[in-house]
Design a protein around this motif. Sequence first.
Motif, short mmCIF file in Angstrom:
data_model
loop_
_atom_site.label_atom_id
_atom_site.label_comp_id
_atom_site.label_asym_id
_atom_site.label_seq_id
_atom_site.Cartn_x
_atom_site.Cartn_y
_atom_site.Cartn_z
N LEU A 1 0.82 -1.21 0.00
CA LEU A 1 0.00 0.00 0.00
C LEU A 1 0.86 1.26 0.00
CD1 LEU A 1 -2.85 -1.03 2.47
CD2 LEU A 1 -2.95 -0.88 -0.01
N ILE A 2 1.97 1.21 0.70
CA ILE A 2 2.89 2.35 0.71
C ILE A 2 3.45 2.59 -0.69
CG2 ILE A 2 5.15 3.15 1.52
CD1 ILE A 2 4.43 1.79 4.23
N HIS A 3 3.82 1.51 -1.38
CA HIS A 3 4.35 1.65 -2.74
C HIS A 3 3.27 2.18 -3.69
CE1 HIS A 3 7.40 -1.41 -1.25
NE2 HIS A 3 8.05 -0.27 -1.41
N MET A 4 2.05 1.72 -3.51
CA MET A 4 0.95 2.24 -4.33
C MET A 4 0.75 3.74 -4.06
SD MET A 4 -1.82 -0.88 -4.42
CE MET A 4 -3.13 0.22 -4.83
N ALA A 5 0.84 4.13 -2.80
CA ALA A 5 0.69 5.54 -2.44
C ALA A 5 1.82 6.38 -3.04
CB ALA A 5 0.65 5.70 -0.93
N ILE A 6 3.02 5.81 -3.08
CA ILE A 6 4.14 6.53 -3.69
C ILE A 6 3.89 6.75 -5.17
CG2 ILE A 6 6.59 6.34 -4.32
CD1 ILE A 6 7.00 4.95 -1.58
N VAL A 7 3.42 5.72 -5.86
CA VAL A 7 3.12 5.86 -7.30
C VAL A 7 2.04 6.91 -7.51
CG1 VAL A 7 2.18 4.70 -9.33
CG2 VAL A 7 3.90 3.56 -7.93
N LEU A 8 0.99 6.87 -6.70
CA LEU A 8 -0.08 7.87 -6.83
C LEU A 8 0.43 9.28 -6.55
CD1 LEU A 8 -3.21 6.10 -5.33
CD2 LEU A 8 -2.87 6.85 -7.68
N SER A 9 1.32 9.41 -5.59
CA SER A 9 1.87 10.74 -5.30
C SER A 9 2.74 11.22 -6.46
CB SER A 9 2.64 10.75 -3.98
OG SER A 9 3.78 9.96 -4.05
N MET A 10 3.44 10.32 -7.12
CA MET A 10 4.24 10.71 -8.29
C MET A 10 3.33 11.12 -9.45
SD MET A 10 7.38 10.70 -7.48
CE MET A 10 6.90 11.16 -5.83
N VAL A 11 2.19 10.46 -9.57
CA VAL A 11 1.22 10.86 -10.60
C VAL A 11 0.70 12.26 -10.30
CG1 VAL A 11 -1.05 10.32 -11.58
CG2 VAL A 11 0.58 8.48 -11.17
N PHE A 12 0.43 12.53 -9.03
CA PHE A 12 -0.03 13.86 -8.63
C PHE A 12 1.04 14.91 -8.91
CE2 PHE A 12 -0.45 17.27 -5.50
CZ PHE A 12 -1.73 17.71 -5.80
N ILE A 13 2.27 14.60 -8.57
CA ILE A 13 3.37 15.53 -8.80
C ILE A 13 3.55 15.79 -10.30
CG2 ILE A 13 5.89 15.74 -8.65
CD1 ILE A 13 5.63 14.47 -5.85
N SER A 14 3.40 14.75 -11.12
CA SER A 14 3.48 14.92 -12.57
C SER A 14 2.34 15.82 -13.07
CB SER A 14 3.41 13.57 -13.28
OG SER A 14 4.54 12.81 -13.01
N ALA A 15 1.16 15.66 -12.49
CA ALA A 15 0.03 16.52 -12.86
C ALA A 15 0.33 17.98 -12.51
CB ALA A 15 -1.25 16.05 -12.18
N CYS A 16 0.95 18.19 -11.37
CA CYS A 16 1.34 19.55 -10.97
C CYS A 16 2.36 20.13 -11.95
CB CYS A 16 1.92 19.55 -9.56
SG CYS A 16 0.69 19.21 -8.29
N SER A 17 3.27 19.31 -12.43
CA SER A 17 4.26 19.81 -13.39
C SER A 17 3.59 20.15 -14.73
CB SER A 17 5.40 18.82 -13.57
OG SER A 17 4.97 17.65 -14.20
N GLN A 18 2.56 19.41 -15.10
CA GLN A 18 1.83 19.75 -16.32
C GLN A 18 1.11 21.09 -16.16
OE1 GLN A 18 -0.64 16.59 -17.83
NE2 GLN A 18 0.96 15.08 -17.53
N LEU A 19 0.63 21.34 -14.96
CA LEU A 19 0.00 22.62 -14.68
C LEU A 19 1.03 23.75 -14.80
CD1 LEU A 19 -2.94 23.21 -13.69
CD2 LEU A 19 -1.95 23.52 -11.44
N LEU A 20 2.23 23.49 -14.34
CA LEU A 20 3.31 24.47 -14.44
C LEU A 20 3.66 24.73 -15.91
CD1 LEU A 20 5.17 26.15 -12.64
CD2 LEU A 20 6.74 24.22 -12.59
#
Length: 114
Positions: free
Chosen positions: A5-24
């Motif tokens: 579950l921790i690894h899944m949360a890390i992947v989801l957080s990286m997806v969120f961070i990538s979405a933030c970079s697209q916003l940038l």
Amino acid sequence: MDDYLIHMAIVLSMVFISACSQLLLKKAAQITWKNRLAEYLNWRVMLAYFIFGVAAIVNFYMLRYIPLSLIPILESAAFIFIPVLSLFFLNEKLRLSQYLGIVLIIVGIVVFSL
């Protein structure tokens, strides 16, 4: 199971961070630059691509712990994060069909990740 579950949360957080970079990147694209070089070599664009790179490396590392078949399912969360972030930070409007799509994506992520 907890590490999984921790690894899944890390992947989801990286997806969120990538979405933030697209916003940038979107914010950088809305600025009128004096020349092409300044358009591509400014701090917003460079930071966005750096964030993309870090997220890709972390996701690559997470492949050791999460089955490959689950990664695209988790990465589909970007289709949730990007419209929601655009709603709040770019003042873009979402249509009813987009809200329904977000709900369907959430249901799909939950079903396929079980």
